[in-house]
Design a protein around this motif. Structure first.
Motif, PDB file in Angstrom:
ATOM      1  N   ILE A  53      -1.105   9.262  14.705  1.00  0.00           N
ATOM      2  CA  ILE A  53      -0.804  10.529  14.914  1.00  0.00           C
ATOM      3  C   ILE A  53       0.569  10.631  15.775  1.00  0.00           C
ATOM      4  O   ILE A  53       0.368  10.108  17.027  1.00  0.00           O
ATOM      5  N   CYS A  54       1.474  11.066  15.433  1.00  0.00           N
ATOM      6  CA  CYS A  54       2.798  11.412  16.367  1.00  0.00           C
ATOM      7  C   CYS A  54       2.709  12.922  16.493  1.00  0.00           C
ATOM      8  O   CYS A  54       2.602  13.704  15.657  1.00  0.00           O
ATOM      9  N   PHE A  55       2.580  13.214  17.746  1.00  0.00           N
ATOM     10  CA  PHE A  55       2.478  14.731  18.238  1.00  0.00           C
ATOM     11  C   PHE A  55       2.993  14.965  19.637  1.00  0.00           C
ATOM     12  O   PHE A  55       3.438  14.199  20.303  1.00  0.00           O
ATOM     13  N   LYS A 102       0.739  -1.097   0.073  1.00  0.00           N
ATOM     14  CA  LYS A 102      -0.055   0.132  -0.117  1.00  0.00           C
ATOM     15  C   LYS A 102       0.868   1.181  -0.165  1.00  0.00           C
ATOM     16  O   LYS A 102       1.916   1.385   0.524  1.00  0.00           O
ATOM     17  N   LYS A 103       0.542   2.093  -0.772  1.00  0.00           N
ATOM     18  CA  LYS A 103       0.949   3.575  -0.760  1.00  0.00           C
ATOM     19  C   LYS A 103       0.636   4.387   0.096  1.00  0.00           C
ATOM     20  O   LYS A 103      -0.584   4.465   0.337  1.00  0.00           O
ATOM     21  N   LEU A 104       1.488   5.083   0.957  1.00  0.00           N
ATOM     22  CA  LEU A 104       0.905   5.758   2.236  1.00  0.00           C
ATOM     23  C   LEU A 104       0.647   7.336   1.896  1.00  0.00           C
ATOM     24  O   LEU A 104       1.422   7.974   1.244  1.00  0.00           O
ATOM     25  N   ASN A 105      -0.147   7.749   2.555  1.00  0.00           N
ATOM     26  CA  ASN A 105      -0.352   9.386   2.602  1.00  0.00           C
ATOM     27  C   ASN A 105       0.044   9.870   3.915  1.00  0.00           C
ATOM     28  O   ASN A 105      -0.327   9.295   4.989  1.00  0.00           O
ATOM     29  N   ILE A 106       1.055  10.799   4.009  1.00  0.00           N
ATOM     30  CA  ILE A 106       1.740  11.286   5.185  1.00  0.00           C
ATOM     31  C   ILE A 106       1.704  12.800   5.102  1.00  0.00           C
ATOM     32  O   ILE A 106       1.744  13.235   4.497  1.00  0.00           O
ATOM     33  N   LEU A 107       1.225  13.331   6.233  1.00  0.00           N
ATOM     34  CA  LEU A 107       1.166  14.717   6.551  1.00  0.00           C
ATOM     35  C   LEU A 107       2.422  14.899   7.553  1.00  0.00           C
ATOM     36  O   LEU A 107       2.031  14.554   8.654  1.00  0.00           O
ATOM     37  N   SER A 108       3.170  16.070   7.313  1.00  0.00           N
ATOM     38  CA  SER A 108       4.159  16.139   8.269  1.00  0.00           C
ATOM     39  C   SER A 108       4.141  17.567   8.715  1.00  0.00           C
ATOM     40  O   SER A 108       4.568  18.370   7.663  1.00  0.00           O
ATOM     41  N   ALA A 109       3.568  18.076   9.760  1.00  0.00           N
ATOM     42  CA  ALA A 109       3.399  19.572  10.123  1.00  0.00           C
ATOM     43  C   ALA A 109       4.566  19.969  11.013  1.00  0.00           C
ATOM     44  O   ALA A 109       4.749  19.535  11.994  1.00  0.00           O
ATOM     45  N   LEU A 154       0.139  11.319  10.456  1.00  0.00           N
ATOM     46  CA  LEU A 154       0.155  12.715  10.877  1.00  0.00           C
ATOM     47  C   LEU A 154       1.073  12.904  11.704  1.00  0.00           C
ATOM     48  O   LEU A 154       0.976  12.319  13.057  1.00  0.00           O
ATOM     49  N   LYS A 155       2.122  13.777  11.487  1.00  0.00           N
ATOM     50  CA  LYS A 155       3.106  14.061  12.293  1.00  0.00           C
ATOM     51  C   LYS A 155       3.026  15.565  12.570  1.00  0.00           C
ATOM     52  O   LYS A 155       2.740  16.468  11.648  1.00  0.00           O
ATOM     53  N   LEU A 156       2.731  15.905  14.024  1.00  0.00           N
ATOM     54  CA  LEU A 156       2.456  17.422  14.320  1.00  0.00           C
ATOM     55  C   LEU A 156       3.683  17.833  15.300  1.00  0.00           C
ATOM     56  O   LEU A 156       3.622  17.292  16.421  1.00  0.00           O
ATOM     57  N   ASP A 157       4.391  18.778  14.860  1.00  0.00           N
ATOM     58  CA  ASP A 157       5.262  19.234  15.677  1.00  0.00           C
ATOM     59  C   ASP A 157       4.845  20.803  15.580  1.00  0.00           C
ATOM     60  O   ASP A 157       5.578  21.635  14.802  1.00  0.00           O
ATOM     61  N   VAL A 158       3.957  21.493  16.333  1.00  0.00           N
ATOM     62  CA  VAL A 158       3.258  22.929  15.752  1.00  0.00           C
ATOM     63  C   VAL A 158       3.129  23.350  17.116  1.00  0.00           C
ATOM     64  O   VAL A 158       2.403  24.350  17.035  1.00  0.00           O
ATOM     65  N   GLU A 159       3.896  23.316  17.983  1.00  0.00           N
ATOM     66  CA  GLU A 159       4.204  24.343  18.964  1.00  0.00           C
ATOM     67  C   GLU A 159       3.120  24.816  19.824  1.00  0.00           C
ATOM     68  O   GLU A 159       2.592  26.064  19.676  1.00  0.00           O
ATOM     69  N   GLY A 160       2.241  24.077  20.162  1.00  0.00           N
ATOM     70  CA  GLY A 160       1.155  24.273  21.102  1.00  0.00           C
ATOM     71  C   GLY A 160      -0.305  23.988  20.709  1.00  0.00           C
ATOM     72  O   GLY A 160      -1.303  24.306  21.220  1.00  0.00           O
ATOM     73  N   VAL A 161      -0.515  23.588  19.276  1.00  0.00           N
ATOM     74  CA  VAL A 161      -1.800  23.658  18.691  1.00  0.00           C
ATOM     75  C   VAL A 161      -2.166  22.265  18.274  1.00  0.00           C
ATOM     76  O   VAL A 161      -3.295  21.925  17.636  1.00  0.00           O
ATOM     77  N   ALA A 162      -1.399  21.270  18.749  1.00  0.00           N
ATOM     78  CA  ALA A 162      -1.565  19.806  18.016  1.00  0.00           C
ATOM     79  C   ALA A 162      -2.825  19.437  18.591  1.00  0.00           C
ATOM     80  O   ALA A 162      -3.709  18.960  17.866  1.00  0.00           O
ATOM     81  N   GLU A 174       5.705  13.641  24.246  1.00  0.00           N
ATOM     82  CA  GLU A 174       5.713  13.250  22.726  1.00  0.00           C
ATOM     83  C   GLU A 174       4.810  11.927  23.005  1.00  0.00           C
ATOM     84  O   GLU A 174       4.933  11.123  23.819  1.00  0.00           O
ATOM     85  N   LEU A 175       3.894  12.026  21.863  1.00  0.00           N
ATOM     86  CA  LEU A 175       2.718  11.018  21.983  1.00  0.00           C
ATOM     87  C   LEU A 175       2.661  10.365  20.781  1.00  0.00           C
ATOM     88  O   LEU A 175       2.873  11.015  19.723  1.00  0.00           O
ATOM     89  N   LEU A 176       2.291   9.018  20.794  1.00  0.00           N
ATOM     90  CA  LEU A 176       1.835   8.298  19.311  1.00  0.00           C
ATOM     91  C   LEU A 176       0.463   7.845  19.596  1.00  0.00           C
ATOM     92  O   LEU A 176       0.172   7.177  20.663  1.00  0.00           O
ATOM     93  N   ALA A 177      -0.534   8.316  19.039  1.00  0.00           N
ATOM     94  CA  ALA A 177      -1.809   7.786  18.748  1.00  0.00           C
ATOM     95  C   ALA A 177      -2.021   6.775  17.556  1.00  0.00           C
ATOM     96  O   ALA A 177      -1.959   7.409  16.683  1.00  0.00           O
ATOM     97  N   VAL A 178      -2.609   5.569  18.006  1.00  0.00           N
ATOM     98  CA  VAL A 178      -2.647   4.435  17.025  1.00  0.00           C
ATOM     99  C   VAL A 178      -4.254   4.338  17.031  1.00  0.00           C
ATOM    100  O   VAL A 178      -4.765   3.867  18.050  1.00  0.00           O
ATOM    101  N   LYS A 179      -4.840   4.426  15.689  1.00  0.00           N
ATOM    102  CA  LYS A 179      -6.217   4.125  15.829  1.00  0.00           C
ATOM    103  C   LYS A 179      -6.709   2.773  16.327  1.00  0.00           C
ATOM    104  O   LYS A 179      -6.108   1.803  15.887  1.00  0.00           O
TER     105      LYS A 179
END
Length: 193
Positions: A141-143, A3-10, A116-124, A187-192
């Motif tokens: 979600i890694c955040f 499977k080809k993955l969709n990844i968002l890295s913010a 989804l990776k979020l390193d967004v300084e207070g708004v994850a 630092e957290l990892l959320a797995v559906k």
């Protein structure tokens, strides 16, 4: 997996090792890097391409708008992290344009997110709550949840984060992987589920 993955890295700033690692290890459908800074734009040059790897020069947030983003106290060369939430209790700011996960879904014709990776300084938490409200559930979600510098804001922050994690745990198994800076951020990892 085939499977080809969709990844968002913010919130990439000067650090794209996560993104490069994903490109090396996985088959990618779309890898979308999001950050409002010129430093991030320059960091991604040579990595983006027209078919799978993209860069959006905006901040990821819960709404699309032009908004204040606060600067860290050290120079932008040493710390390129801007904070919509003003984690730094700074009086210095700039204006940035923001985008949302749902807008990215539309713009890139996505119907799922694997990571989804979020390193967004207070708004994850704001971004994740917006996704939950819009029925968007990435597989992982890694955040980070960063504690504000201002001690008077920390009590309110702790209550807000407790409620947020209780809600998130209805949809995800949450793991902590913080090894440094304990007490300053989680630092957290959320797995559906």
């Amino acid at each position: 997996t085939d499977k080809k993955l969709n990844i968002l890295s913010a919130g990439i700033g000067k650090e794209i090792s996560f993104d490069l690692s994903c490109l090396k290890q996985f088959k990618i459908n779309k890898l979308i890097m999001i950050d409002p800074t010129e430093v991030a734009y320059k960091t991604t040059l040579g990595v983006t391409n027209a078919s799978t790897v993209f860069f959006i020069k905006k901040g990821l947030f819960k709404e699309t708008k032009t908004i204040k983003a606060y600067l860290p106290h050290e120079s932008i060369e040493n710390n390129s992290n801007l904070s919509i939430e003003n984690l730094y209790s700074s009086t210095n700011f700039t204006y940035i344009d923001t985008t949302t996960v749902s807008e990215i879904f539309n713009d890139f014709s996505l119907n799922y997110i694997d990571i989804l990776k979020l390193d967004v300084e207070g708004v994850a938490d704001d971004i994740i709550l917006d996704m939950v409200n819009k029925n968007i559930f990435p597989k992982q979600i890694c955040f980070e949840l960063e504690k504000p510098v201002d001690i008077f804001v920390q009590y309110k922050f702790n209550k807000k984060i407790q409620k947020f994690l209780e809600l998130l745990s209805k949809f995800y198994k949450i793991y902590s992987y913080t090894s440094i800076k304990k007490g300053y951020r989680m630092e957290l990892l959320a797995v559906k589920i």
